[in-house]
Enzyme design. Structure first.
Site, PDB file in Angstrom:
ATOM      1  N   ARG A  22      -4.915   8.804  17.218  1.00 47.20           N
ATOM      2  CA  ARG A  22      -3.801   8.541  16.301  1.00 47.20           C
ATOM      3  C   ARG A  22      -3.537   9.774  15.447  1.00 47.20           C
ATOM      4  O   ARG A  22      -4.449  10.530  15.123  1.00 47.20           O
ATOM      5  CB  ARG A  22      -4.143   7.365  15.365  1.00 47.20           C
ATOM      6  CG  ARG A  22      -4.316   6.011  16.053  1.00 47.20           C
ATOM      7  CD  ARG A  22      -2.984   5.477  16.552  1.00 47.20           C
ATOM      8  NE  ARG A  22      -3.071   4.151  17.171  1.00 47.20           N
ATOM      9  CZ  ARG A  22      -3.308   3.945  18.464  1.00 47.20           C
ATOM     10  NH1 ARG A  22      -3.502   4.964  19.288  1.00 47.20           N
ATOM     11  NH2 ARG A  22      -3.334   2.718  18.953  1.00 47.20           N
ATOM     12  N   ARG A  64      -7.620  -3.726  22.606  1.00 46.51           N
ATOM     13  CA  ARG A  64      -6.714  -4.639  21.914  1.00 46.51           C
ATOM     14  C   ARG A  64      -5.362  -4.705  22.620  1.00 46.51           C
ATOM     15  O   ARG A  64      -4.803  -3.684  23.001  1.00 46.51           O
ATOM     16  CB  ARG A  64      -6.526  -4.148  20.476  1.00 46.51           C
ATOM     17  CG  ARG A  64      -6.134  -5.208  19.507  1.00 46.51           C
ATOM     18  CD  ARG A  64      -6.037  -4.644  18.102  1.00 46.51           C
ATOM     19  NE  ARG A  64      -4.949  -3.689  17.971  1.00 46.51           N
ATOM     20  CZ  ARG A  64      -4.607  -3.109  16.830  1.00 46.51           C
ATOM     21  NH1 ARG A  64      -5.292  -3.376  15.738  1.00 46.51           N
ATOM     22  NH2 ARG A  64      -3.603  -2.263  16.775  1.00 46.51           N
ATOM     23  N   ASP A  87      11.867 -12.569  -1.571  1.00 49.92           N
ATOM     24  CA  ASP A  87      11.559 -12.392  -0.147  1.00 49.92           C
ATOM     25  C   ASP A  87      12.802 -11.814   0.542  1.00 49.92           C
ATOM     26  O   ASP A  87      13.910 -12.309   0.311  1.00 49.92           O
ATOM     27  CB  ASP A  87      11.232 -13.788   0.417  1.00 49.92           C
ATOM     28  CG  ASP A  87      10.585 -13.719   1.777  1.00 49.92           C
ATOM     29  OD1 ASP A  87      11.188 -13.115   2.689  1.00 49.92           O
ATOM     30  OD2 ASP A  87       9.492 -14.284   1.921  1.00 49.92           O
ATOM     31  N   PHE A 107       0.829  -1.215   0.000  1.00 51.52           N
ATOM     32  CA  PHE A 107       0.000   0.000   0.000  1.00 51.52           C
ATOM     33  C   PHE A 107       0.868   1.272   0.000  1.00 51.52           C
ATOM     34  O   PHE A 107       0.754   2.120  -0.899  1.00 51.52           O
ATOM     35  CB  PHE A 107      -0.945  -0.101   1.209  1.00 51.52           C
ATOM     36  CG  PHE A 107      -1.279   1.161   1.922  1.00 51.52           C
ATOM     37  CD1 PHE A 107      -1.911   2.205   1.261  1.00 51.52           C
ATOM     38  CD2 PHE A 107      -0.991   1.303   3.282  1.00 51.52           C
ATOM     39  CE1 PHE A 107      -2.235   3.377   1.939  1.00 51.52           C
ATOM     40  CE2 PHE A 107      -1.312   2.465   3.955  1.00 51.52           C
ATOM     41  CZ  PHE A 107      -1.928   3.514   3.283  1.00 51.52           C
ATOM     42  N   VAL A 132      -7.040   0.401  10.694  1.00 58.00           N
ATOM     43  CA  VAL A 132      -8.416   0.703  11.098  1.00 58.00           C
ATOM     44  C   VAL A 132      -9.160   1.552  10.052  1.00 58.00           C
ATOM     45  O   VAL A 132     -10.354   1.345   9.830  1.00 58.00           O
ATOM     46  CB  VAL A 132      -8.447   1.367  12.503  1.00 58.00           C
ATOM     47  CG1 VAL A 132      -7.855   2.774  12.490  1.00 58.00           C
ATOM     48  CG2 VAL A 132      -9.859   1.388  13.063  1.00 58.00           C
ATOM     49  N   ASP A 168       9.550  -7.501  -3.844  1.00 61.48           N
ATOM     50  CA  ASP A 168       8.328  -7.808  -3.082  1.00 61.48           C
ATOM     51  C   ASP A 168       8.045  -9.301  -3.174  1.00 61.48           C
ATOM     52  O   ASP A 168       8.184  -9.887  -4.253  1.00 61.48           O
ATOM     53  CB  ASP A 168       7.147  -6.995  -3.647  1.00 61.48           C
ATOM     54  CG  ASP A 168       6.060  -6.789  -2.609  1.00 61.48           C
ATOM     55  OD1 ASP A 168       5.527  -7.805  -2.111  1.00 61.48           O
ATOM     56  OD2 ASP A 168       5.748  -5.629  -2.290  1.00 61.48           O
ATOM     57  N   TYR A 226       6.043  -6.230  17.281  1.00 54.21           N
ATOM     58  CA  TYR A 226       6.164  -5.381  16.080  1.00 54.21           C
ATOM     59  C   TYR A 226       6.951  -4.107  16.402  1.00 54.21           C
ATOM     60  O   TYR A 226       7.859  -3.706  15.665  1.00 54.21           O
ATOM     61  CB  TYR A 226       4.765  -5.034  15.562  1.00 54.21           C
ATOM     62  CG  TYR A 226       4.761  -4.028  14.428  1.00 54.21           C
ATOM     63  CD1 TYR A 226       5.133  -4.409  13.143  1.00 54.21           C
ATOM     64  CD2 TYR A 226       4.391  -2.706  14.647  1.00 54.21           C
ATOM     65  CE1 TYR A 226       5.141  -3.485  12.101  1.00 54.21           C
ATOM     66  CE2 TYR A 226       4.398  -1.782  13.618  1.00 54.21           C
ATOM     67  CZ  TYR A 226       4.768  -2.173  12.347  1.00 54.21           C
ATOM     68  OH  TYR A 226       4.774  -1.254  11.323  1.00 54.21           O
ATOM     69  N   GLY A 233       1.678  -7.503  -0.193  1.00 53.23           N
ATOM     70  CA  GLY A 233       1.552  -6.627  -1.371  1.00 53.23           C
ATOM     71  C   GLY A 233       0.840  -7.368  -2.491  1.00 53.23           C
ATOM     72  O   GLY A 233       0.698  -8.593  -2.447  1.00 53.23           O
TER      73      GLY A 233
END
Ligand code: UD2
Length: 321
Positions: free
Chosen positions: A212, A272, A56, A12, A188, A33, A144, A38
């Site tokens: 955010r 979350r 990869d 994206f 989101v 990619d 992450y 993607g």
């Protein structure tokens, strides 16, 4: 002719960056990619103008000859998502940590002039103060966030130890056209768009008062290019890539309903795991040193994004996409 390499270029954000690079007067653009998160359809309109390496970033030996001799590597390939990194820590670590190391190593050994690294605002965690400024001590709350922070540290060290000019940009909740709404781990706003057009209720995790600094994708792509062109004095540094504002999820859902002229009450679920409560960038360093100048207000960005999802939906139902 400079060669620009975009890892994650079919994603994206990466595909938006690829388009922005192609709009420049010169330069060849290539993509690395693995087409996991993607999609080729993201670059369909520019497919003939770019080379796509279906590789990869975990595969170090495949990467080396591809990155060799590039002028700039934009490293955006990642498995994004805080919750995904909690459910699949091994896979996200291998891509976001080991894969990032492979990309930096290949770039350093291959004589690349500069590497721009997509870091994440998640590195700040729940520090009390807002806005979040680059000098704050990071407090990652999820795998992450740790992985993305590790990449920043590596970027700084690849500069100091191996002479690779690196710039890390902490992306703040990027949104816009082509963000994939089809996964439970989707951003989101892509989910909000889909619900709005389907006239269904989104689920908000927690009370919806978390906030955010939602940043429009073209502003982020523009900043990546500025980071590539900035003087060598920025090498080894990290900058916030945000707007410097913040909106709660409740505010955004209200705004979207107003734009669309509908009333749909959201559902509320439990908070979350690993979620940061508030996020907002201090943009002074990026403005001063990189010339950051975000163009899109949240209203403009949301409208453009919504129109894109509406068109994409029509094309899907007509079997065009
Ligand atoms: C983090 C980073 C962001 C980027 C991103 C990549 C922060 C502050 N931001 O985004 O910069 O690196 O990771 O994935 O750490 N939510 C709902 N309903 C849904 C989905 C999400 O309420 O259906 C909530 C979620 O609980 C969170 C907010 O929306 O409070 C944003 O979630 P997100 O997954 O879009 O992005 P976030 O903040 O984890």
């Amino acid at each position: 002719m400079p060669k620009f390499m975009v890892t994650g270029g079919a994603g994206f954000i990466g595909s938006t960056l690829v388009r922005s690079l192609l709009d420049q007067p010169n330069g060849e653009v290539e993509i690395v990619d693995n087409l996991l998160t993607g999609h080729e359809k993201n670059i369909a309109d520019v497919r003939k103008r770019v080379m796509l390496h279906h590789v990869d970033i975990r595969d170090a030996s495949a990467l080396r000859p591809i990155l060799k001799g590039a002028d700039v590597v934009f490293h955006l390939a990642a498995i994004p998502s805080v919750p995904r990194s909690i459910h699949e820590p091994q896979a996200s670590h291998e891509v976001n940590a080991d894969g990032t190391f492979n990309v930096m190593r290949a770039a350093a050994d291959g004589g690349v002039r500069r590497l721009v690294y997509a870091a994440s605002s998640s590195a700040y965690g729940d520090s009390e103060t807002l806005p979040k400024i680059e000098t704050m001590i990071p407090r990652p709350k999820s795998p992450y966030a740790v992985q993305k922070l590790l990449g920043e540290h590596y970027a700084a060290v690849f500069h100091s130890c191996f002479g690779l000019e690196t710039v890390s940009l902490r992306f703040f909740n990027v949104y816009g056209p082509r963000q994939d709404p089809s996964s439970p781990y989707s951003g989101v706003l892509s989910l909000f768009m889909r619900h709005l057009l389907a006239r269904t209720a989104p689920t908000i995790f927690g009370d919806g008062e978390q906030s955010r600094d939602f940043t429009y994708v073209e502003d982020v792509a523009g900043l990546c290019i500025k980071a590539a062109n900035a003087p060598s004095s920025v090498a080894g540094k990290m900058f916030n890539a945000g707007n410097g504002g913040r909106f709660t999820l409740n505010q955004i859902w209200s705004l979207l309903q107003k734009v669309e002229g509908v009333e749909i009450a959201p559902k509320f679920g439990p908070p979350r795991e690993g979620d940061v409560r508030h996020s907002m960038a201090d943009t002074q360093a990026a403005v001063a040193e990189l010339g950051h100048a975000p163009k899109f207000t949240i209203e403009e960005g949301l409208k453009k994004t919504l129109e894109w999802y509406r068109m994409a939906e029509i094309q899907t139902t007509q079997g065009v996409a």
